[in-house]
Design a protein around this motif. Structure first.
Motif, short mmCIF file in Angstrom:
data_model
loop_
_atom_site.label_atom_id
_atom_site.label_comp_id
_atom_site.label_asym_id
_atom_site.label_seq_id
_atom_site.Cartn_x
_atom_site.Cartn_y
_atom_site.Cartn_z
N GLU A 117 2.09 -8.05 6.52
CA GLU A 117 2.67 -9.36 5.75
C GLU A 117 3.33 -8.86 4.31
OE1 GLU A 117 -0.99 -11.64 5.79
OE2 GLU A 117 -0.94 -11.99 8.13
N ARG A 118 2.82 -7.81 3.85
CA ARG A 118 3.61 -7.25 2.66
C ARG A 118 4.14 -5.94 2.82
NH1 ARG A 118 -1.47 -9.36 2.31
NH2 ARG A 118 -2.27 -7.37 2.56
N ILE A 119 5.13 -5.63 2.36
CA ILE A 119 5.82 -4.35 2.58
C ILE A 119 6.47 -3.94 1.07
CG2 ILE A 119 7.64 -3.17 3.63
CD1 ILE A 119 7.49 -5.20 6.00
N ALA A 120 5.95 -2.65 0.89
CA ALA A 120 6.48 -1.97 -0.55
C ALA A 120 7.41 -0.93 -0.01
CB ALA A 120 5.46 -1.77 -1.42
N VAL A 121 8.71 -0.97 -0.66
CA VAL A 121 9.64 0.12 -0.17
C VAL A 121 9.75 1.22 -1.32
CG1 VAL A 121 12.09 0.72 0.33
CG2 VAL A 121 10.89 -1.31 1.44
N LEU A 122 8.91 2.29 -1.51
CA LEU A 122 8.89 3.12 -2.56
C LEU A 122 10.05 4.06 -2.59
CD1 LEU A 122 6.62 3.85 -4.73
CD2 LEU A 122 5.65 5.53 -3.10
N VAL A 123 10.82 3.93 -3.81
CA VAL A 123 12.08 4.72 -4.07
C VAL A 123 11.64 5.87 -5.14
CG1 VAL A 123 14.44 4.62 -4.66
CG2 VAL A 123 13.59 2.71 -3.32
N VAL A 136 9.74 -0.60 -5.12
CA VAL A 136 8.82 -0.18 -6.08
C VAL A 136 9.84 1.14 -6.46
CG1 VAL A 136 6.57 0.70 -6.51
CG2 VAL A 136 6.92 -1.23 -5.17
N CYS A 137 9.99 1.46 -7.76
CA CYS A 137 11.16 2.15 -7.92
C CYS A 137 10.59 2.96 -9.32
CB CYS A 137 12.34 1.40 -8.52
SG CYS A 137 12.85 0.24 -7.49
#
Length: 325
Positions: A117-123, A201-202
């Motif tokens: 339900e919550r997704i963080a894309v870590l760059v 999330v960068c």
């Protein structure tokens, strides 16, 4: 003499020192990781669905590509690369994509993407490739652990990161190349999981990548931490409906990098406005007193702050004038 001219000279001097140090780095040293041969990946195209079976099939197919890259590295005599790839090929891990060429690119999922339900894309920022992938993996695992159930973290190493100390780390060239790939990935992720709350999330140079990809990006949040700047004057210039957050640890050396842009005949050096400054206009989150590599350490203040942002429960914090001066 006023303090303003002295500060201006100091900023210019620091920027000049950074440029000189970067240019002095041997080109051969920067090219080393990319010189290890690797076959072209066999996995292509978008994932048809985020259902468990489709994910399992994609993970298995990508694992085979990682195994082929491991054998190529071993045949080349690069034990370090082969060992890193062997760890990545663990059946318990799930990669949506992998390409071992040019230092390595990959997209790994932590958690159950099919029910998240919550997704963080870590760059990630500079200096991350196959050989140092463990740094990105450790941060992704820590963030997933802080978020808990019904969440997923995607470690997106979808571009050739610049070396930490290099001319490429001072310009937006690599970010400009990476931005279309990141936009495409976010679009695919939104197609697969349209109801999930998705955030970027960068870290460090990764914040330049995210800023370049941000235009019109329909996600919940863009989190910039340890950022040298974005290349934009303010958060509004990113032209995104996402809430833009920024944070910097009290002992992060990035605070000493001049937030200026220097136009040279061959490139623009530097990334402009400090994202934690009031003029940039980002929401500020508590980032603790740690250094440049400490933001996603288990139990840390910034890790908890970033997890709250991804979960949608964060509140802005007033920055310390001493910390962000």
């Amino acid at each position: 003499m006023s303090s303003q001219p002295r500060r201006s000279r100091l900023r210019r001097g620091l920027l000049s020192a950074l440029v000189a140090a970067s240019v002095a780095v041997p080109v051969a040293g920067a090219a080393g990781p990319a010189a290890v041969p690797s076959p072209a990946p066999t996995v292509h195209g978008p994932l048809p669905a985020a259902a468990p079976r489709a994910l399992a099939e994609r993970y298995a197919a990508t694992r085979a590509d990682i195994g082929a890259a491991e054998r190529a590295a071993a045949g080349h005599g690069d034990r370090k690369r082969a060992a890193a790839l062997h760890a990545m090929a663990d059946p318990a891990r799930g990669f949506l994509s992998f390409d071992g060429r040019d230092g390595g690119r990959s997209v790994e999922v932590f958690g159950d993407l099919s029910h998240a339900e919550r997704i963080a894309v870590l760059v990630p920022g500079a200096g991350i490739g196959v050989d140092h992938y463990w740094r990105l993996r450790n941060g992704a695992r820590a963030l997933r652990g802080e978020l808990g159930e019904r969440s997923a973290v995607v470690a997106w190493l979808g571009y050739e990161t610049p070396a930490t100390v290099s001319p490429a780390a001072l310009t937006s060239g690599r970010a400009d190349e990476a931005a279309p790939e990141l936009r495409h990935f976010i679009a695919e992720l939104r197609r697969l999981r349209p109801a999930a709350r998705t955030s970027l999330v960068c870290h460090s140079y990764g914040s330049v990548v995210c800023a370049r990809a941000a235009h019109g990006l329909r996600i919940a949040d863009i989190v910039l931490y340890g950022s040298p700047g974005t290349g934009y004057k303010d958060a509004a210039a990113l032209h995104t409906p996402a809430t833009v957050w920024a944070g910097r640890g009290g002992d992060d050396w990035i605070a000493d990098v001049p937030h200026a842009e220097l136009q040279l005949p061959f490139a623009d050096i530097g990334f402009g406005t400090d994202p934690v400054s009031p003029g940039f206009g980002a929401e500020i989150f508590a980032a603790g007193d740690g250094g440049h590599s400490d933001y996603l350490k288990p139990g840390s203040v910034p890790l908890r702050s970033i997890a709250r942002i991804v979960a949608g429960t964060a509140r802005s914090a007033e920055p310390s004038g001493e910390r962000h001066a």
